[in-house]
Scaffold this active site. Structure first.
Site, short mmCIF file in Angstrom:
data_model
loop_
_atom_site.label_atom_id
_atom_site.label_comp_id
_atom_site.label_asym_id
_atom_site.label_seq_id
_atom_site.Cartn_x
_atom_site.Cartn_y
_atom_site.Cartn_z
N THR A 1 0.82 -1.21 0.00
CA THR A 1 0.00 0.00 0.00
C THR A 1 0.85 1.26 0.00
OG1 THR A 1 -0.11 0.22 2.40
CG2 THR A 1 -1.78 -1.18 1.35
N CYS A 2 0.21 2.37 -0.36
CA CYS A 2 0.85 3.69 -0.35
C CYS A 2 0.86 4.28 1.04
CB CYS A 2 0.11 4.64 -1.29
SG CYS A 2 0.42 4.32 -3.01
N ASP A 3 1.01 3.46 2.07
CA ASP A 3 1.07 3.99 3.42
C ASP A 3 2.45 3.70 3.96
OD1 ASP A 3 0.79 4.41 6.27
OD2 ASP A 3 -1.37 4.41 5.92
N ASN B 1 -6.53 1.15 0.19
CA ASN B 1 -5.79 1.34 -1.06
C ASN B 1 -6.41 0.60 -2.24
OD1 ASN B 1 -2.41 2.32 -1.04
ND2 ASN B 1 -3.80 2.71 0.63
#
Lengths: 376, 376
Positions: free
Chosen positions: A323-325, A366
């Site tokens: 994910t973009c975390d 996401n």
């Protein structure tokens, strides 16, 4: 890995990571608990993995169930189990949820405060209550906070309050901390429980049960004592602190019941470096903290990982999710040794993932689907 | 709280916690970004809240979209938006997901490694790529790890590799860290971006775009600068580092677009103490880390909370969620001041919950349903 899981994965259709749980291993684990503590009732901690096939298997084997919510109580009743085999073990319950559980036939409730006793007295008149006392959790790999349980010195007041409000002051419960590798933890907790029994006897109330909770570990990277060692240590501590007047006892294995029964298959999405000089590679998988590996929080649980390149030379890697975390990183402070030959597209196996994976997955952070789960 | 949300909650049927997002506030936020940076394109970070009504509103207003996955790309296309308005901003992508996005019309991709460039060259021939560079995230409240981006010194090699593989080496992207309260963060990052532009010009490749990412904050407990201040600081930094040859620019607000547009209504399940002498009460809600409040991890995000007893004397409380997981505690190291008169059963409002709540919810940990969400 069991041959059955290997066969299943070979034939699986469908993309993305998945967890596969082998019921044969769950059956073996249940038998091991019954054999190790023959006079103790097993209450499976449903939250560890509430898959209907797991609950049905355990129902058939004679297990009882520790439930955290009315939702979980419903899942257990759906197997055909009688409500007398359910403990509503969450110390934090809405009064209307207590009433609903009582309607459904549940008669055993956990409390750790005067306030919760009053809710139960109103919504579940006459029910049995166990007062949970605080344990420090030393030796446990998954952190145990002060969230559940009261100071042992307060427990007699909580139980007496139950008694005075028409409830059955039934006993004491504790939890030594999840993934507890220290056999002595139960000795310490049972000493506390025995003290509460004595104080209550002095007040004219005879307690009958000790809920010794969970904490039984799964083997991740480090070796852990086997279930028989836990059984011996616990029985010795019971005799030491209760003599020949042993209380009824229950245990609530969750991780210990299903942890080693499941594994996750995942895919290597990217392997890269942050600069030309970096010695540590970043390995990104198609699963991370938000889709099943929540227990890598603070790098608490360190899963064994098998790759198709095992045996080749290894080097340290940071392991991260898709994910973009930026917090979706599993192992960074202590990098993970993986084969230098590991390649983008490789399928890897993350072992001992039967507990605390499926229901920890987010609904779709996401835009990635929740973790797929198969029980075979 | 907006009057519209107040009305909605008054009439809501149904039990359990919920988040309510007011589209009027999202519209105002979009306008504020456009006004503050009139020459910059707004790419909404879909992951912050992918509710279809929010995506449709922003589509109608002319927004573009930053997507983390093929799943999110599908959600955006479902609003009728053209694929040219989508950036596939995740630097970690399976090659078959890149191919799928390309099939769907997406032509703008983020990379931070030579390996990802090669995947895109094969699966999305001729596409535009932005190379993400590492920022240290100083000043951000939500931690920014080294997960995304490469060392700025490596970026020219990544972009040249793209150019040599038939891709359009298009520009540089960065992210200064979520909930970034330091206006100077963009100045530092734009200086890095300008250096990459110069080096690429020296190599004969003219870059065209800077993706300035997100980081625009929501007001939680502490005051934050308004969007106009961010606009001025960013424009000044652009002129300082790029002179009169300004690149095309995009921003990716997520939290800044929807954070303050939503709030969560929750219920107090239990208020108790761990011992008779305890000065700090434990307040347990019917929502916690696993059902929407994941960003309280390490007490990072500190939400404003309103209660029906506001104005009464307050005292410090530990705030915890309803699950049987000991890590499901929101605020303990720094207790939260709540009214002494707060009572079991009270409904409370947790403000600024429009971003990073719904999709962070687990599918059903402990048998509790995922967070209910309403967009009005």
């Amino acid at each position: 890995m069991s041959e059955r899981i290997r066969d299943f994965l070979r034939q699986r259709q469908g993309d993305g990571p998945c967890v596969v749980v082998d019921l044969d291993i769950v059956r073996d684990n249940y038998s091991a608990f019954v054999k190790a503590l023959p006079d103790t009732s097993v209450y499976y901690a449903v939250k560890a993995n509430p898959d209907p096939a797991i609950l049905s298997l355990l129902e058939g084997l004679g297990s009882s169930f520790d439930c955290a919510s009315v939702g979980e109580i419903g899942m257990v009743l759906a197997t055909g189990a009688d409500a007398s085999r359910i403990s509503y073990g969450n110390t934090i319950k809405k009064e209307r949820d207590i009433a609903r559980a009582y309607e459904l036939g549940v008669r055993l409730f956990a409390v750790d405060s005067l306030e919760e006793v009053e809710k139960i007295a109103r919504a579940a008149p006459g029910a049995r209550v166990l007062c949970r006392v605080l344990c420090d959790g030393a030796g446990a790999e998954w952190p145990l906070s002060r969230k559940f349980g009261c100071d042992p010195a307060m427990a007699p007041d909580v139980l007496e309050h139950a008694h005075r409000n028409g409830l059955a002051a039934y006993g004491v419960s504790f939890h030594v901390g999840s993934q507890q590798a220290n056999l002595g933890a139960w000795d310490f907790a049972l000493a506390m429980a025995a003290d509460v029994f004595k104080e209550m006897a002095f007040r004219g109330i005879e307690l009958k049960m000790v809920n010794m909770g969970g904490g039984f570990p799964t083997r991740y990277l480090k070796d852990v004592p086997g279930v028989p060692s836990y059984g011996e240590a616990i029985f010795a501590a019971l005799v030491k602190h209760f003599g020949n007047r042993l209380p009824a006892t229950i245990i609530e294995p969750g991780r210990g019941m299903v942890g080693n029964a499941g594994l996750i298959e995942a895919e290597v999405v990217l392997i890269s470096r942050k600069s030309a000089e970096d010695t540590v590679r970043w390995v990104y998988l198609d699963i991370g903290k938000f889709h099943g590996l929540a227990e890598t929080m603070d790098e608490a649980i360190r899963y064994p990982i098998r790759t198709p390149r095992d045996g080749d030379a290894t080097a340290p890697c940071v392991l991260a999710g898709p994910t973009c975390d930026s917090v979706d990183v599993m192992y960074e402070k202590t990098p993970y040794e993986l084969p230098v030959s590991l390649s983008i597209g490789d399928k890897i196996l993350i072992e001992a993932c039967g507990a605390y994976t499926t229901t920890y997955s987010t609904v779709g952070f996401n835009g990635f689907a929740p973790l797929a789960s198969y029980v075979i």
